[in-house]
Design a protein around this motif. Structure first.
Motif, PDB file in Angstrom:
ATOM      1  N   LEU A 182      50.250  40.218  24.896  1.00 14.09           N
ATOM      2  CA  LEU A 182      49.084  40.064  24.174  1.00 14.09           C
ATOM      3  C   LEU A 182      49.157  38.450  23.969  1.00 14.09           C
ATOM      4  N   PRO A 183      47.744  37.834  23.892  1.00 12.13           N
ATOM      5  CA  PRO A 183      47.846  36.549  23.577  1.00 12.13           C
ATOM      6  C   PRO A 183      48.129  36.268  22.038  1.00 12.13           C
ATOM      7  N   PRO A 184      48.610  35.146  21.660  1.00 11.30           N
ATOM      8  CA  PRO A 184      48.745  34.952  20.197  1.00 11.30           C
ATOM      9  C   PRO A 184      47.497  35.033  19.465  1.00 11.30           C
ATOM     10  N   ALA A 206      36.645  40.047  30.908  1.00 13.11           N
ATOM     11  CA  ALA A 206      37.679  40.990  30.463  1.00 13.11           C
ATOM     12  C   ALA A 206      38.488  41.467  31.936  1.00 13.11           C
ATOM     13  N   VAL A 207      37.690  41.844  32.837  1.00  9.78           N
ATOM     14  CA  VAL A 207      38.376  42.258  34.302  1.00  9.78           C
ATOM     15  C   VAL A 207      39.177  40.942  34.832  1.00  9.78           C
ATOM     16  N   GLU A 208      38.369  39.816  34.712  1.00 12.59           N
ATOM     17  CA  GLU A 208      39.314  38.493  35.364  1.00 12.59           C
ATOM     18  C   GLU A 208      40.521  38.439  34.488  1.00 12.59           C
ATOM     19  N   ARG A 209      40.491  38.654  33.224  1.00  9.04           N
ATOM     20  CA  ARG A 209      41.562  38.362  32.479  1.00  9.04           C
ATOM     21  C   ARG A 209      42.563  39.588  32.538  1.00  9.04           C
ATOM     22  N   ASP A 210      42.346  40.290  33.370  1.00  7.49           N
ATOM     23  CA  ASP A 210      43.231  41.674  33.839  1.00  7.49           C
ATOM     24  C   ASP A 210      43.386  42.718  32.470  1.00  7.49           C
ATOM     25  N   LEU A 211      42.426  42.588  31.623  1.00  6.54           N
ATOM     26  CA  LEU A 211      42.672  43.353  30.388  1.00  6.54           C
ATOM     27  C   LEU A 211      42.724  44.914  30.789  1.00  6.54           C
ATOM     28  N   GLY A 212      42.170  45.418  31.875  1.00  8.24           N
ATOM     29  CA  GLY A 212      42.257  46.731  32.154  1.00  8.24           C
ATOM     30  C   GLY A 212      43.657  47.176  32.525  1.00  8.24           C
ATOM     31  N   ARG A 213      44.516  46.226  32.733  1.00  7.33           N
ATOM     32  CA  ARG A 213      45.920  46.691  33.042  1.00  7.33           C
ATOM     33  C   ARG A 213      46.693  47.487  31.892  1.00  7.33           C
TER      34      ARG A 213
END
Length: 182
Positions: free
Chosen positions: A52-54, A160-167
């Motif tokens: 997770l990001p800070p 969100a997809v570009e940041r790969d949050l779906g992983r």
């Protein structure tokens, strides 16, 4: 300090604490928000999500359309933006020590109240479909999964997809009308 109504919404579940005061965050409140976010993020780390990001700094939160807080000191917060003419719940976090006391529900009700006050037709959010304190929890509070995405909400979902949050799991868009059609 602006307090927001958190009671009287059709469809709200019974038994939610109605004595919780939700207010628009002051500059001092914003300083406490990162610590609440960091504590709440530990729940994701306990599920194996370690990247997770800070927590966002107070200055970044000050740029949001509205930040609502509950508790003194702050025990929970909601970050709201305007997207497609509606309100968008960018983030909601409650300190784990204060969970299951109605703070999250009060923040949701205040978000709907604020959206109604500015003429929005709904409140949207993007979240994980299968994390118990995400989509299932929002659904219990009147949010429904939707594919009715305006251009702004679609752009947020694509980001969100570009940041790969779906992983970390399947993501969904959810909305709640500001006035329950019933």
């Amino acid at each position: 300090m602006t307090e927001l109504p958190t009671t009287g919404f059709v469809g709200d579940p019974p038994g939610v604490a109605e004595s919780i005061v939700v207010r628009v965050a002051s500059a001092g409140d914003l300083l406490a928000v990162p610590a609440v976010e960091e504590a709440a993020d530990r729940l994701f780390r306990d599920r194996g999500v370690r990247d997770l990001p800070p927590a966002a700094p107070a200055a970044a939160r000050a740029e949001a359309w509205r930040v609502l807080v509950a508790g003194r000191p702050v025990q929970g917060f909601a970050v709201l933006e305007r997207v497609d003419g509606d309100a968008h719940l960018e983030q909601l976090s409650v300190h784990p020590a204060a969970m299951r006391q109605g703070i999250g529900a009060a923040l949701l009700r205040a978000s709907v109240s604020l959206a109604w006050a500015v003429g929005a037709r709904r409140v949207s959010l993007l979240t994980y479909a299968d994390v118990p304190w995400n989509a299932p929890w929002y659904a219990r509070h009147g949010w429904r999964v939707t594919d009715d995405l305006g251009p702004g909400l679609r752009a947020l979902a694509e980001s969100a997809v570009e940041r790969d949050l779906g992983r970390h799991g399947r993501r969904v868009a959810m909305v709640r009308p500001v006035r329950d059609p019933g």
